[in-house]
Scaffold this active site. Structure first.
Site, short mmCIF file in Angstrom:
data_model
loop_
_atom_site.label_atom_id
_atom_site.label_comp_id
_atom_site.label_asym_id
_atom_site.label_seq_id
_atom_site.Cartn_x
_atom_site.Cartn_y
_atom_site.Cartn_z
N ARG A 188 -5.92 2.51 -1.44
CA ARG A 188 -7.12 2.81 -2.41
C ARG A 188 -6.71 4.34 -3.00
O ARG A 188 -6.10 4.92 -2.63
CB ARG A 188 -8.40 3.12 -1.46
N GLU A 196 -12.00 3.13 -10.81
CA GLU A 196 -11.54 1.61 -11.19
C GLU A 196 -12.88 1.27 -12.06
O GLU A 196 -13.85 1.08 -11.33
CB GLU A 196 -11.12 0.95 -9.94
N HIS A 235 -5.49 -3.15 -9.69
CA HIS A 235 -5.95 -3.51 -8.44
C HIS A 235 -6.00 -5.12 -8.36
O HIS A 235 -7.04 -5.71 -7.90
CB HIS A 235 -7.50 -2.96 -8.03
C1 GLV Z 1 -7.98 -5.35 -1.76
O1 GLV Z 1 -7.65 -4.48 -2.02
C2 GLV Z 1 -8.65 -5.68 -0.59
O2 GLV Z 1 -9.21 -4.79 0.03
O3 GLV Z 1 -8.75 -6.79 -0.01
#
Ligand code: GLV
Length: 324
Positions: free
Chosen positions: A237, A266, A285
C-alpha cells in the site's frame, strides 16, 4: 421485501447482475461517501456492503444502523475500521488466496520492467528515436542471479519468492514477524533483520499489509540503508512508505529506481514528482486486476456477502470474534 445492498466501485458485471436478481442493490462509484445524499440515504437501511476501497469508519457506520456485513472485494482491508465493526457486531470479509498468483505475476513484471527499463525503451522506440545502435545509456540491470529482499512473506510474497527462485535463480532474503520454514526449505529463503535485508538486497520488494505497525515504515533511513544500485518495488500500500522520502532518495541517487503499483494517495496527483522520473515505473494499483481473477474475486466477495446476509458464516471472515 428484498434485502438492501450497497455495491461500491468494483464488482464485476455478471456478479452485480446476479446480486441484482436477489437483492435491492444500489450501486455507487467514486462518490463523496461523506456527503452524497443518495448514498447516505440508502445506507440507513442497507444490510450489506460489497465493493472496493470504501472507507468504513465510525462516521459511515453511524449512518448504517441495519448493517450486518461489509464484503471487501480485495485482500487488503486497511479501509475498514475493524474495531468499530466489532463493537457493532458487523462482519467483515475479504478475498484472500484467489489473487495470489496474479499479484505475484504483476509484481514480477514490474520488477523486470523497472530493471530492464521496458516502459522507457518502449516509449523511445515508438516515438521514432531508435535510429542507431544503442549504448550503455540505455542498458538496464540483470534480474537473474541477483538478491531479492522481500518484506512481508505472506501468500503473495511466497509466490514472488517461488518465481524468483525457480525462474530467475535469485537469492531470496525475507523479513517478516514470524519465520517461514516453507520458503526457507523450498526456495532457500534466508531470514534477515529489516536493516540487514535493506543493506544486502539488489531488489527490495515491499509486500506487507497496511496496519498501524507498518504505516510509513520505510522512510529516509531505510532508503539510505539500501544499495545505491537498489531497485525498490512497492506492491503493498502507498502508505507503508514515506512517499516524500522515496522521492528524495531517487532524486539524490540513494537508490537506482522504483516500481510502484501503489501510491500514498490514489489516484495519485498528476503532479507527483514520481510520475516525471524515467527510473520510476508506475501502475494504477492493478496488481490483482486480470479479467479472470477480478471475476473470481467478485464471486467470492458475493459469496461472503450472501452468507452474511443469510445468517451463515462467510468463508473469508476477517473478524471471527463477531461470529456467535
Ligand atoms: C489489492 O491491493 C488487494 O488488496 O486486493
Amino acid at each position: 421485501m428484498k434485502k438492501k445492498v450497497i455495491a461500491y466501485n468494483r464488482v464485476e458485471k455478471p456478479v452485480l447482475e446476479d446480486l441484482q436478481q436477489k437483492y435491492d442493490v444500489h450501486y455507487f462509484k467514486n462518490i463523496d461517501t461523506k456527503r452524497d445524499p443518495e448514498f447516505l440515504k440508502q445506507l440507513q437501511t442497507a444490510e450489506g456492503i460489497i465493493g472496493l476501497d470504501l472507507t468504513v469508519d465510525e462516521e459511515l457506520l453511524n449512518h448504517a444502523p441495519q448493517l450486518k456485513i461489509v464484503s471487501n472485494n480485495s485482500v487488503g482491508y486497511n479501509n475498514l475500521d475493524i474495531e468499530q465493526l466489532n463493537r457493532r457486531s458487523i462482519m467483515a470479509t475479504n478475498t484472500p488466496g484467489i489473487l495470489t498468483d496474479t499479484v505475484a505475476d504483476t509484481i514480477f513484471g514490474l520488477l523486470i520492467a523497472t530493471a530492464r527499463r521496458i516502459p522507457e525503451l518502449d516509449a523511445y522506440v515508438k516515438s521514432g528515436n531508435w535510429t542507431e545502435s544503442l549504448g550503455s545509456d540505455y542498458f538496464g540491470s540483470d534480474v537473474h542471479h541477483k538478491t531479492l529482499g522481500i518484506i512481508g512473506l505472506g501468500r503473495i510474497g511466497d509466490a514472488i519468492a517461488k518465481r524468483a527462485h525457480f525462474g530467475f535463480d535469485m537469492d531470496i532474503l525475507y523479513h517478516t514477524r514470524s519465520k517461514k520454514p516453507h520458503a526457507e526449505e523450498t526456495y532457500g529463503a534466508k531470514y534477515r533483520s529489516m536493516d540487514q535485508l535493506l543493506m544486502e538486497s539488489d531488489f527490495v520488494c515491499l509486500m506487507t499489509p497496511l496496519t498501524p505497525e507498518t504505516e510509513r515504515h520505510i522512510g529516509k533511513r531505510e532508503f539510505q540503508l539500501m544499495k545505491a544500485s537498489a531497485i525498490f518495488i512497492n506492491g503493498s500500500r502507498g502508505k507503508t512508505i514515506v512517499e516524500q522520502d522515496l522521492i528524495a532518495a531517487l532524486q539524490n541517487g540513494e537508490i537506482a529506481a522504483a516500481g510502484l503499483d501503489v501510491f500514498e494517495q490514489e489516484p495519485t496527483d498528476p503532479d507527483n514528482p514520481l510520475l516525471k522520473m524515467k527510473n520510476v515505473v508506475t501502475l494504477p494499483h492493478i496488481g490483482s486486476s486480470t479479467n479472470e481473477t477480478e471475476l473470481k474475486m467478485s464471486r467470492h466477495a458475493a459469496d461472503n456477502l450472501e452468507a452474511g446476509l443469510n445468517g451463515n458464516k462467510p468463508p473469508s471472515l476477517i473478524n471471527p470474534e463477531v461470529w456467535k
